[in-house]
Design a protein around this motif. Sequence first.
Motif, PDB file in Angstrom:
ATOM      1  N   GLY A  96       0.836  -1.190   0.000  1.00 43.83           N
ATOM      2  CA  GLY A  96       0.000   0.000   0.000  1.00 43.83           C
ATOM      3  C   GLY A  96       0.871   1.240   0.000  1.00 43.83           C
ATOM      4  O   GLY A  96       2.090   1.187  -0.073  1.00 43.83           O
ATOM      5  N   GLY A  97       0.219   2.379   0.110  1.00 46.19           N
ATOM      6  CA  GLY A  97       0.947   3.653   0.082  1.00 46.19           C
ATOM      7  C   GLY A  97       0.637   4.426  -1.170  1.00 46.19           C
ATOM      8  O   GLY A  97       0.525   3.852  -2.264  1.00 46.19           O
ATOM      9  N   GLY A  98       0.519   5.735  -1.035  1.00 46.24           N
ATOM     10  CA  GLY A  98       0.116   6.572  -2.161  1.00 46.24           C
ATOM     11  C   GLY A  98       1.057   6.519  -3.341  1.00 46.24           C
ATOM     12  O   GLY A  98       0.632   6.562  -4.493  1.00 46.24           O
ATOM     13  N   VAL A  99       2.368   6.421  -3.100  1.00 44.62           N
ATOM     14  CA  VAL A  99       3.314   6.408  -4.211  1.00 44.62           C
ATOM     15  C   VAL A  99       3.137   5.171  -5.069  1.00 44.62           C
ATOM     16  O   VAL A  99       3.372   5.205  -6.286  1.00 44.62           O
ATOM     17  CB  VAL A  99       4.755   6.504  -3.666  1.00 44.62           C
ATOM     18  N   LEU A 100       2.685   4.059  -4.501  1.00 44.03           N
ATOM     19  CA  LEU A 100       2.465   2.832  -5.267  1.00 44.03           C
ATOM     20  C   LEU A 100       1.069   2.796  -5.887  1.00 44.03           C
ATOM     21  O   LEU A 100       0.913   2.429  -7.057  1.00 44.03           O
ATOM     22  CB  LEU A 100       2.672   1.607  -4.371  1.00 44.03           C
ATOM     23  N   THR A 101       0.069   3.174  -5.110  1.00 41.59           N
ATOM     24  CA  THR A 101      -1.300   3.090  -5.621  1.00 41.59           C
ATOM     25  C   THR A 101      -1.597   4.154  -6.665  1.00 41.59           C
ATOM     26  O   THR A 101      -2.489   3.964  -7.496  1.00 41.59           O
ATOM     27  CB  THR A 101      -2.303   3.216  -4.456  1.00 41.59           C
ATOM     28  N   HIS A 102      -0.868   5.273  -6.648  1.00 39.09           N
ATOM     29  CA  HIS A 102      -1.099   6.325  -7.628  1.00 39.09           C
ATOM     30  C   HIS A 102      -0.090   6.282  -8.775  1.00 39.09           C
ATOM     31  O   HIS A 102       0.015   7.251  -9.535  1.00 39.09           O
ATOM     32  CB  HIS A 102      -1.046   7.698  -6.970  1.00 39.09           C
ATOM     33  N   ALA A 103       0.651   5.215  -8.911  1.00 41.10           N
ATOM     34  CA  ALA A 103       1.582   5.082 -10.030  1.00 41.10           C
ATOM     35  C   ALA A 103       0.799   5.088 -11.345  1.00 41.10           C
ATOM     36  O   ALA A 103      -0.306   4.548 -11.415  1.00 41.10           O
ATOM     37  CB  ALA A 103       2.398   3.807  -9.903  1.00 41.10           C
ATOM     38  N   PRO A 104       1.344   5.705 -12.409  1.00 36.91           N
ATOM     39  CA  PRO A 104       0.609   5.764 -13.679  1.00 36.91           C
ATOM     40  C   PRO A 104       0.269   4.396 -14.246  1.00 36.91           C
ATOM     41  O   PRO A 104      -0.713   4.266 -14.971  1.00 36.91           O
ATOM     42  CB  PRO A 104       1.573   6.528 -14.603  1.00 36.91           C
ATOM     43  N   HIS A 105       1.067   3.379 -13.940  1.00 40.22           N
ATOM     44  CA  HIS A 105       0.827   2.030 -14.455  1.00 40.22           C
ATOM     45  C   HIS A 105       1.158   1.036 -13.350  1.00 40.22           C
ATOM     46  O   HIS A 105       2.137   1.228 -12.601  1.00 40.22           O
ATOM     47  CB  HIS A 105       1.705   1.765 -15.694  1.00 40.22           C
ATOM     48  N   PRO A 106       0.370  -0.028 -13.196  1.00 44.18           N
ATOM     49  CA  PRO A 106       0.673  -0.997 -12.125  1.00 44.18           C
ATOM     50  C   PRO A 106       2.038  -1.649 -12.266  1.00 44.18           C
ATOM     51  O   PRO A 106       2.625  -2.085 -11.275  1.00 44.18           O
ATOM     52  CB  PRO A 106      -0.464  -2.022 -12.247  1.00 44.18           C
ATOM     53  N   GLY A 107       2.569  -1.719 -13.501  1.00 46.07           N
ATOM     54  CA  GLY A 107       3.895  -2.286 -13.679  1.00 46.07           C
ATOM     55  C   GLY A 107       4.973  -1.475 -12.992  1.00 46.07           C
ATOM     56  O   GLY A 107       5.979  -2.030 -12.529  1.00 46.07           O
TER      57      GLY A 107
END
Length: 674
Positions: free
Chosen positions: A404-415
């Motif tokens: 979790g965490g905003g930097v991961l969940t708001h990444a432009p692409h899940p990759g």
Amino acid sequence: MELVRAILAVEIGSLITRVSLIDEVDGESRLIGQTETLTSRELPYRNVFFAVQEATAQLADLTGRQLLRDGRLLMPRISTGDGIDAVIVVTSALEPLRVVVAAIASDVSARSALHAVRGVPSVVLAVVTLDDVSARSTTGVMQSWLERQLETLLPLLPDVVVLAGGVEGGTVEAMKRLAHLINLKLSFTAAIRQPLPTIIYAGNTSVQPQIQAALGGHNCELITVANVRPALDQEVLTPLRQALLACYARQLTDVPGIDQLSAPDQTTLRTVAESQYVMTRFLAERQQQAVLYVDVGATTTTLIAAAPDQIAATLHGVCGTAFGVGALLSEVGPAAIARWLPFAIEEQELIERLLNRMLRPQTLPATREDCYLDLALAREALALGVAALRDEQTPLAYERLLAGGGVLTHAPHPGMALLALLDGLQPANELPGLLLPIHLDMLSLLSVCGGIAALSTDAAISIFDHDLLNNTPLATCIVLQGGSRIGEPVADVELITVGGDSERVQVRHGELIRLPLSVGRYAQVKVKPAATVRVGQAAPGEAVESDPAEVHGSLLGLIIDARGRPLTLPADGAERRRLLWSWLRAVGAEHSDSPYPEPVISLPEMPAPVVAAPSTAPKPRRSWFKRAPQPAKTSEATLPTTETVPASPDDDIAQLRQQVSKPARRSWFGRRKP
């Protein structure tokens, strides 16, 4: 409990505030809607209710329900279905605990105490041990042990002082000496009229009466818990960690504006750290498998490893991607962050960007380069966290990864989020099996479920199962360990889709391969590694395969990581950036060549040649055959003092005639006549 149906779950982070509406759907509690906005805890608002009010208004527009009346939450729910029954608040917008550790031995009791302290959002101000043998202070003056420690402790204003040391039935005098030091520190703090810290004693239980007698003269709270190191080969961290969590949670009622949400009897307050502990432990016990939960936030980086019978954790209280970027930069340095960027950047420019992020933490990423920079910070934060976690729990093992965490969940692409997790954690020996399922908590529901569990366990489990686990599978990963040369074959992998075709691929060392498997599909995977390559805990060269339909479909499908462990990046910048971009293309985050040009290395300009001034002396005359006339050899004593007159052309011709001899006559057959 049956009357509580509509729940407003509020998560107040140091950067983002999220508001979620939970209600019954077909007899089960489900997520109805969610909105988020920037937290209003910092200046100029200094009131978290403003952000909650704004996010709730957006949620009302989204769901079509009235949730506010006259700027206040509508409670309880009315007959029209509007309003809510309860409010759950979980927050991480708290100051980290400032902790001082005083112990007997640095590598025994102090180390165990630090393991417990790292399980709480905290900052360790100082560690004082009796085995400190340094005889000089910071100023270089010879001092006694007591003088050096007082010089360290007196300027500090900790929230908590942890006293630890001594196995059960061990030494008493050593703990008395530490208590005397802390007593002097408390006397000085009281003299300068500063708040006294809480004292937590986690040492030899037989010394508790002496500790209470030594420190009882001060008006400070003294908490005694179980010995953190009852034996040299035993570590008991949970009692001390729970006491620290309780001290950390005292700040909940001091959050500005928290009292404006609703009446105290209608609001449940929890810290995010406590909620994460509860849900990670719950998942491990229910699944009967080891689980690793990671969260990279703006201020705190959290890693919790839970198994059915134990739990380990590390929470870096000031290590994050916004408010905590300064501590992260000083810990790892700019070069460690720049190595994960797929574009070239000068070190000074990188430092300026990071410092600007620290000065303006609420500025969200506006460009793709900003997103890459945030993910580079996340990699280094995860690397620090997993190193501390391995120090506490050896060996570290997990069979499921939840992130979790905003930097991961708001990444432009899940990759991009997946690469940050794999690069930062670098799972290898920690994986006991073939597959590593990875879930991404896109809606940040794990902390919310932990808060709801205090009100309704059934509602928390329903949301955790349906809206978190089943809704956010990121990928299933296989890590191949071994191989020495880039490009050599390391394994043959076959993915057999249930009710579909099979796909076979040869994996080479250094590659990152993605085999798509959409959500709702299931498959079996078979891996035949090379002789020197192993998968999980299997022997090198041993073929392994999953159970039928064990591989679940996800956003990215099956990811095969054969890049080696530890992950080594090329020293050459251009080559490293090409490799990073190839990994982005492998997971589908990028689809074309890199748009970032490599910097042109220009050679330094050569200095202009120095042209000598023309000589005013006359050039010497040359003969017809371009030979300069040789001056007559004279001794230095006979050199004329007057200027020599140059020879005339007639003299040169006469001299030339004397030097040229007449050629010999030849006979008819080319022979010279005598």
